[in-house]
Scaffold this motif. Structure first.
Motif, mmCIF file in Angstrom:
data_model
loop_
_atom_site.group_PDB
_atom_site.id
_atom_site.type_symbol
_atom_site.label_atom_id
_atom_site.label_comp_id
_atom_site.label_asym_id
_atom_site.label_seq_id
_atom_site.Cartn_x
_atom_site.Cartn_y
_atom_site.Cartn_z
ATOM 1 N N SER A 41 11.903 4.454 -1.567
ATOM 2 C CA SER A 41 10.450 4.288 -1.619
ATOM 3 C C SER A 41 9.870 4.624 -0.251
ATOM 4 O O SER A 41 10.344 4.109 0.765
ATOM 5 C CB SER A 41 10.085 2.849 -2.003
ATOM 6 O OG SER A 41 10.538 2.543 -3.297
ATOM 7 N N SER A 47 6.327 4.794 1.981
ATOM 8 C CA SER A 47 4.904 4.510 2.142
ATOM 9 C C SER A 47 4.387 5.231 3.386
ATOM 10 O O SER A 47 5.133 5.445 4.347
ATOM 11 C CB SER A 47 4.662 3.006 2.282
ATOM 12 O OG SER A 47 5.328 2.493 3.415
ATOM 13 N N ARG A 63 4.837 10.172 -7.272
ATOM 14 C CA ARG A 63 3.859 9.460 -6.437
ATOM 15 C C ARG A 63 3.156 8.426 -7.310
ATOM 16 O O ARG A 63 2.574 8.770 -8.345
ATOM 17 C CB ARG A 63 2.830 10.419 -5.840
ATOM 18 C CG ARG A 63 1.788 9.749 -4.949
ATOM 19 C CD ARG A 63 0.678 10.723 -4.584
ATOM 20 N NE ARG A 63 -0.260 10.156 -3.628
ATOM 21 C CZ ARG A 63 -1.281 9.360 -3.940
ATOM 22 N NH1 ARG A 63 -1.482 9.019 -5.215
ATOM 23 N NH2 ARG A 63 -2.093 8.904 -3.007
ATOM 24 N N ASP A 64 3.197 7.157 -6.897
ATOM 25 C CA ASP A 64 2.503 6.106 -7.621
ATOM 26 C C ASP A 64 1.002 6.182 -7.344
ATOM 27 O O ASP A 64 0.566 6.805 -6.369
ATOM 28 C CB ASP A 64 3.034 4.729 -7.201
ATOM 29 C CG ASP A 64 4.507 4.536 -7.520
ATOM 30 O OD1 ASP A 64 5.030 5.318 -8.343
ATOM 31 O OD2 ASP A 64 5.118 3.629 -6.938
ATOM 32 N N VAL A 65 0.217 5.524 -8.167
ATOM 33 C CA VAL A 65 -1.239 5.564 -8.014
ATOM 34 C C VAL A 65 -1.684 4.946 -6.692
ATOM 35 O O VAL A 65 -2.750 5.276 -6.164
ATOM 36 C CB VAL A 65 -1.945 4.851 -9.190
ATOM 37 C CG1 VAL A 65 -1.750 5.632 -10.474
ATOM 38 C CG2 VAL A 65 -1.448 3.418 -9.345
ATOM 39 N N ASP A 66 -0.872 4.050 -6.127
ATOM 40 C CA ASP A 66 -1.229 3.409 -4.859
ATOM 41 C C ASP A 66 -0.748 4.192 -3.642
ATOM 42 O O ASP A 66 -0.836 3.713 -2.509
ATOM 43 C CB ASP A 66 -0.676 1.979 -4.801
ATOM 44 C CG ASP A 66 0.843 1.938 -4.947
ATOM 45 O OD1 ASP A 66 1.460 3.013 -5.120
ATOM 46 O OD2 ASP A 66 1.409 0.834 -4.888
ATOM 47 N N GLY A 67 -0.245 5.411 -3.858
ATOM 48 C CA GLY A 67 0.187 6.262 -2.755
ATOM 49 C C GLY A 67 1.628 6.077 -2.330
ATOM 50 O O GLY A 67 2.078 6.721 -1.375
ATOM 51 N N LEU A 68 2.374 5.221 -3.035
ATOM 52 C CA LEU A 68 3.794 5.026 -2.725
ATOM 53 C C LEU A 68 4.603 6.132 -3.400
ATOM 54 O O LEU A 68 4.455 6.378 -4.595
ATOM 55 C CB LEU A 68 4.251 3.659 -3.220
ATOM 56 C CG LEU A 68 5.657 3.212 -2.815
ATOM 57 C CD1 LEU A 68 5.729 2.963 -1.313
ATOM 58 C CD2 LEU A 68 6.056 1.954 -3.584
ATOM 59 N N TRP A 69 5.467 6.798 -2.621
ATOM 60 C CA TRP A 69 6.303 7.874 -3.151
ATOM 61 C C TRP A 69 7.693 7.332 -3.450
ATOM 62 O O TRP A 69 8.217 6.490 -2.714
ATOM 63 C CB TRP A 69 6.393 9.022 -2.140
ATOM 64 C CG TRP A 69 5.134 9.825 -2.038
ATOM 65 C CD1 TRP A 69 3.944 9.417 -1.514
ATOM 66 C CD2 TRP A 69 4.934 11.164 -2.485
ATOM 67 N NE1 TRP A 69 3.010 10.422 -1.601
ATOM 68 C CE2 TRP A 69 3.589 11.509 -2.192
ATOM 69 C CE3 TRP A 69 5.748 12.109 -3.100
ATOM 70 C CZ2 TRP A 69 3.063 12.762 -2.499
ATOM 71 C CZ3 TRP A 69 5.225 13.366 -3.389
ATOM 72 C CH2 TRP A 69 3.893 13.675 -3.100
ATOM 73 N N ASN A 82 8.767 3.192 5.819
ATOM 74 C CA ASN A 82 7.340 3.021 6.093
ATOM 75 C C ASN A 82 6.995 3.938 7.253
ATOM 76 O O ASN A 82 7.400 3.688 8.395
ATOM 77 C CB ASN A 82 7.022 1.562 6.430
ATOM 78 C CG ASN A 82 5.534 1.308 6.539
ATOM 79 O OD1 ASN A 82 4.731 2.128 6.108
ATOM 80 N ND2 ASN A 82 5.158 0.190 7.129
#
Length: 443
Positions: A40, A42, A66-72, A234
């Motif tokens: 993951s 961020s 890519r998640d909707v919250d910007g997490l890949w 991160n």
């Protein structure tokens, strides 16, 4: 093609979250692809360069979302598990993406064809090819080792001890990425330390990397044939991107801005050291570590800058920041001398020539040497009033837009499109601080 104009501005103020570090973003995607499990990420830089690397990793077999919250999320294939791509790998404008991926592919028994945009196809790749050829990799390339080229990984990659002819984090990283798949120890000897993001993130994913100083330089030793394990990353804000709002705030009287979570890797902070020597007021707050990287919030206040001489040995820690440093020097009091700039001749453009040409067009007196630049500062706002040919170089474009904010007359760049390779949303971000940037509306 979209031109962009920077108009003389007043004080900047506010907080700006700079995009994620480009160098670490490339590496996080690549190591996630080689690891076993789900990584993951961020803070990934969602600029064109990094998105091209993500597309290349998908073509090599990784599952990346890519998640909707910007997490890949990256589901890796494991060391030696990459598949041969069905099509050409296009890295656009990114020399980092292309060169590091050449090392990545070198450790796989597959063939892959690499290409890029007009700027990248002009840039030399021979210095990457030479050590990889010693490891058993075969290349078919255009004259001068230029893209498009084909990389053919051997069935049995050999470890190597390679002394870098010149300091280069990209060459070092390509060798280390290849060495993950080689038996025994792969060693890179650096004449001068370069940015160590690869060493840090390799350790973060479980690789054994030793670093020590020898009589002939800094030794980076990787133990190969190790299994990499997925790990969360991160990504800090990119210090090279932070440099643009930072310098603008230093130069516009009355400015005070905050840049959160900027990467403070000591091998990347040569610009900050130089600006402090020039009299800049930069405060580091909330220092911490993220995925092995030092991070801090930067508070920047405007002030008058004095000329300095920047020695050649500092170049590896600020190689991407010389264009914006040149703008700071143009506004400083006295003559600033930049030395050891030969590497700038083979960036996205000939940055040394582009800097000299652009500064002269803005009314600043300069003296360009083979690997040096002397800039006679104006002690305040330079004349400006020029249109700069950015030559597909994002850092040249952003540097001269900062010049326009701090000059007496507006400065335009002919094509602002390449800025998206490293700083998507640059115009809006700077505008949020009070900068006067306006486009012509064309594409």
């Amino acid at each position: 093609m979209a031109s962009l104009t920077a108009h003389p501005s007043e004080a900047l103020s506010g907080t700006l979250q700079v995009p994620g570090d480009k160098s670490i973003s490339h590496r996080a995607l690549m190591l996630g692809t080689l690891a076993v499990g789900r990584t993951s990420i961020s803070g990934l830089l969602e600029g064109e360069d990094v998105l091209n690397t993500a597309a290349a990793m998908r073509a090599l077999g990784a599952e990346i979302t890519r998640d909707v919250d910007g997490l890949w999320q990256v589901w890796g294939r494991g060391v030696g598990g990459l598949r041969e791509p069905d099509d050409v790998l296009d890295f656009g404008n990114s020399g980092t993406g292309a060169r590091l991926a050449m090392g990545l592919v070198a450790g796989q028994a597959i063939n892959a064809v690499f290409t890029g945009d007009a700027s990248l196809r002009r840039r030399p790749m021979a210095r990457i090819m030479r050590p990889l050829e010693q490891m058993g990799v075969r290349f078919v390339a255009r004259e001068g080792g230029r893209l498009p080229l084909t990389v053919s990984g051997p069935q049995a990659l050999m470890p190597v001890t390679y002394r870098l002819p010149v300091a280069s984090a990209q060459v070092k990283s390509a060798i280390l990425l290849a060495g993950i798949a080689a038996p025994g120890k792969t060693t890179v000897v650096e004449p001068e330390p370069t940015r160590d993001h690869s060493e840090r993130i390799l350790r973060h994913f479980g690789a054994a990397v030793e670093v020590g100083d020898g009589e002939d330089g800094r030794h980076v030793i990787l133990t190969g044939e190790a299994e990499l394990t997925a790990a969360p990353v991160n990504i800090p804000a990119d210090p090279s991107s932070a440099a643009f709002p930072l310098v603008a705030a230093l130069l516009l009287p009355g400015s005070e801005i905050t840049l959160p979570a900027v990467g403070m890797n000591p091998l990347r902070t040569g610009l900050f050291r130089t600006l402090r020597e020039m009299g800049a007021e930069l405060e580091e707050e909330n220092a911490r570590r993220e995925a092995g990287e030092p991070v801090a919030d930067l508070r920047v206040r405007a002030g008058r800058l004095q000329a300095v001489t920047v020695p050649a040995e500092r170049a590896p820690s600020m190689i991407d920041e010389y264009p914006i440093l040149a703008v700071a020097a143009a506004c400083a009091e006295g003559t600033t001398r930049l030395e050891g700039l030969a590497e700038l001749r083979v960036k996205e453009s000939d940055r040394l020539a582009a800097m000299a040409r652009g500064l002269q067009a803005c009314g600043v007196e300069v003296e360009e040497g083979r690997d040096s630049l002397a800039i006679h500062g104006c002690g305040g706002r330079p004349p400006g009033g020029a249109t700069i040919e950015a030559d597909l170089d994002h850092r040249i474009a952003m540097s001269f837009l900062v010049m326009g904010l701090c000059a007496e007359r507006a400065v335009s760049v002919d094509d602002a499109g390449p800025i998206n390779t490293s700083f998507p949303g640059f115009t809006e971000a700077m505008g949020g601080l009070g900068a006067g940037l306006r486009g012509d509306g064309t594409t």
